[in-house]
Design an enzyme around this catalytic site. Structure first.
Site, PDB file in Angstrom:
ATOM      1  N   HIS A 117       0.851  -1.192   0.000  1.00  0.00           N
ATOM      2  CA  HIS A 117       0.000   0.000   0.000  1.00  0.00           C
ATOM      3  C   HIS A 117       0.890   1.246   0.000  1.00  0.00           C
ATOM      4  O   HIS A 117       1.961   1.250   0.616  1.00  0.00           O
ATOM      5  CB  HIS A 117      -0.923  -0.006   1.234  1.00  0.00           C
ATOM      6  CG  HIS A 117      -1.976   1.044   1.116  1.00  0.00           C
ATOM      7  ND1 HIS A 117      -1.732   2.347   1.457  1.00  0.00           N
ATOM      8  CD2 HIS A 117      -3.244   0.997   0.646  1.00  0.00           C
ATOM      9  CE1 HIS A 117      -2.826   3.067   1.200  1.00  0.00           C
ATOM     10  NE2 HIS A 117      -3.760   2.258   0.713  1.00  0.00           N
ATOM     11  N   GLU A 163      -3.835   2.096  -7.266  1.00  0.00           N
ATOM     12  CA  GLU A 163      -4.286   3.189  -6.399  1.00  0.00           C
ATOM     13  C   GLU A 163      -3.401   4.412  -6.625  1.00  0.00           C
ATOM     14  O   GLU A 163      -2.322   4.513  -6.018  1.00  0.00           O
ATOM     15  CB  GLU A 163      -4.162   2.791  -4.929  1.00  0.00           C
ATOM     16  CG  GLU A 163      -5.137   1.764  -4.473  1.00  0.00           C
ATOM     17  CD  GLU A 163      -5.443   1.896  -2.980  1.00  0.00           C
ATOM     18  OE1 GLU A 163      -6.606   1.729  -2.621  1.00  0.00           O
ATOM     19  OE2 GLU A 163      -4.537   2.167  -2.180  1.00  0.00           O
TER      20      GLU A 163
HETATM   21  P1  13P Z   1      -9.837   5.968   0.158  1.00  0.00           P
HETATM   22  O1  13P Z   1     -10.934   5.079  -0.374  1.00  0.00           O
HETATM   23  O2  13P Z   1     -10.129   6.557   1.495  1.00  0.00           O
HETATM   24  O3  13P Z   1      -9.416   6.968  -0.863  1.00  0.00           O
HETATM   25  O4  13P Z   1      -8.574   5.022   0.388  1.00  0.00           O
HETATM   26  C1  13P Z   1      -8.132   4.258  -0.660  1.00  0.00           C
HETATM   27  C2  13P Z   1      -7.117   3.333  -0.134  1.00  0.00           C
HETATM   28  O5  13P Z   1      -5.993   3.739   0.171  1.00  0.00           O
HETATM   29  C3  13P Z   1      -7.510   1.914   0.042  1.00  0.00           C
HETATM   30  O6  13P Z   1      -6.417   1.110   0.225  1.00  0.00           O
END
Ligand code: 13P
Length: 245
Positions: A92, A160
């Site tokens: 992450h 992400e």
């Molecule tokens: P948000 O949905 O709060 O933007 O977070 C995304 C995230 O980092 C999930 O791993």
């Protein structure tokens, strides 16, 4: 039917709050929906949540690659297995940026977790918004290199973009068509690395997914699901996302 994963991050503070959040969600859900919902709570709540709520799929937000020894503060794959967790998230952006994890670290975590039989979610994403996917592709290749071809149905990649994560200042969700295109490029890269077997890997989008925009992301052809942070902390809103998937 798409895969929806809740990443609770460092929330909530108490086990009672965690139980309330899951019971609220479980009450809203239909039986057939449970099998594609994964929840990643903080380590300390996992054991109790797995025991109480068997219908969900459970995982951790991080893990260390060594099984045992002098590694202060770490949690191992056998420990996770012992409490019934079958999923694990590695790489992450908060692990990369705040805790200094590198693509090489993440790659070791991915390979050991896959070998240990876990479903492994590998997150990748660029820091700044720009239309070049090179940074993501490079990090993606390094993070998943050496994955066992026979286990790719247990590999999940979460794209992400860091600038789209709700807690990043001035964050905005990505344009679904753009994420779809980047995920298409990641799928193509995976095909070059693993051939036909790469088609078993699932690709999710994450970054400010909420009840309002979920259906736009989830209707894109290359997006196989969503990794949800903030909006997974409210049972009602999280269920709205599940309904739209
Ligand atoms: P948000 O949905 O709060 O933007 O977070 C995304 C995230 O980092 C999930 O791993």
């Amino acid at each position: 039917m798409k895969l929806i994963i809740a990443n609770w991050k460092l929330n909530p503070t108490t086990l009672n709050e965690a139980i309330a959040l899951v019971s609220g969600l479980a009450h809203l859900m239909k039986v057939e929906e449970f099998e594609r919902i994964v929840i990643l709570p903080p380590f300390i709540f996992l054991e109790e949540l797995v025991k109480r709520f068997k219908h969900f799929k459970w995982g951790a937000q991080n893990v260390f690659w060594e099984k045992i020894g002098a590694y202060t503060g770490e949690v191992s794959l056998p420990m996770l297995k012992g409490v019934g967790a079958e999923w694990v998230l590695v790489g992450h952006s908060e692990r990369r940026l705040i805790f200094g994890e590198t693509d090489e670290d993440i790659n070791k975590k991915m390979n050991t977790a896959l070998e240990a039989g876990f479903n492994v979610i590998v997150a990748v994403g660029e820091l700044q918004k720009d239309d070049h996917s090179d940074e993501v592709i490079k990090s993606f290749k390094k993070s998943i290199t050496g994955a066992d071809k026979s286990k790719l149905e247990k590999l999940i990649v979460a794209y992400e973009p860091v600038w789209a994560i709700s807690t990043t200042p001035n964050a905005k969700p990505d344009n679904p068509a753009r994420s779809n295109q980047i995920i298409g490029e990641l799928k193509h890269t995976a095909f070059k690395m693993f051939g036909e077997d790469s088609k078993k890997i699932k690709f999710l989008y994450g970054g400010s997914v909420n009840a309002e925009n979920a259906s736009k992301f989830l209707s894109e052809p290359y997006i196989d699901g969503a990794l949800v942070g903030g909006a997974s902390l409210k049972s009602d809103e999280f269920y709205e996302i599940i309904k739209k998937s």
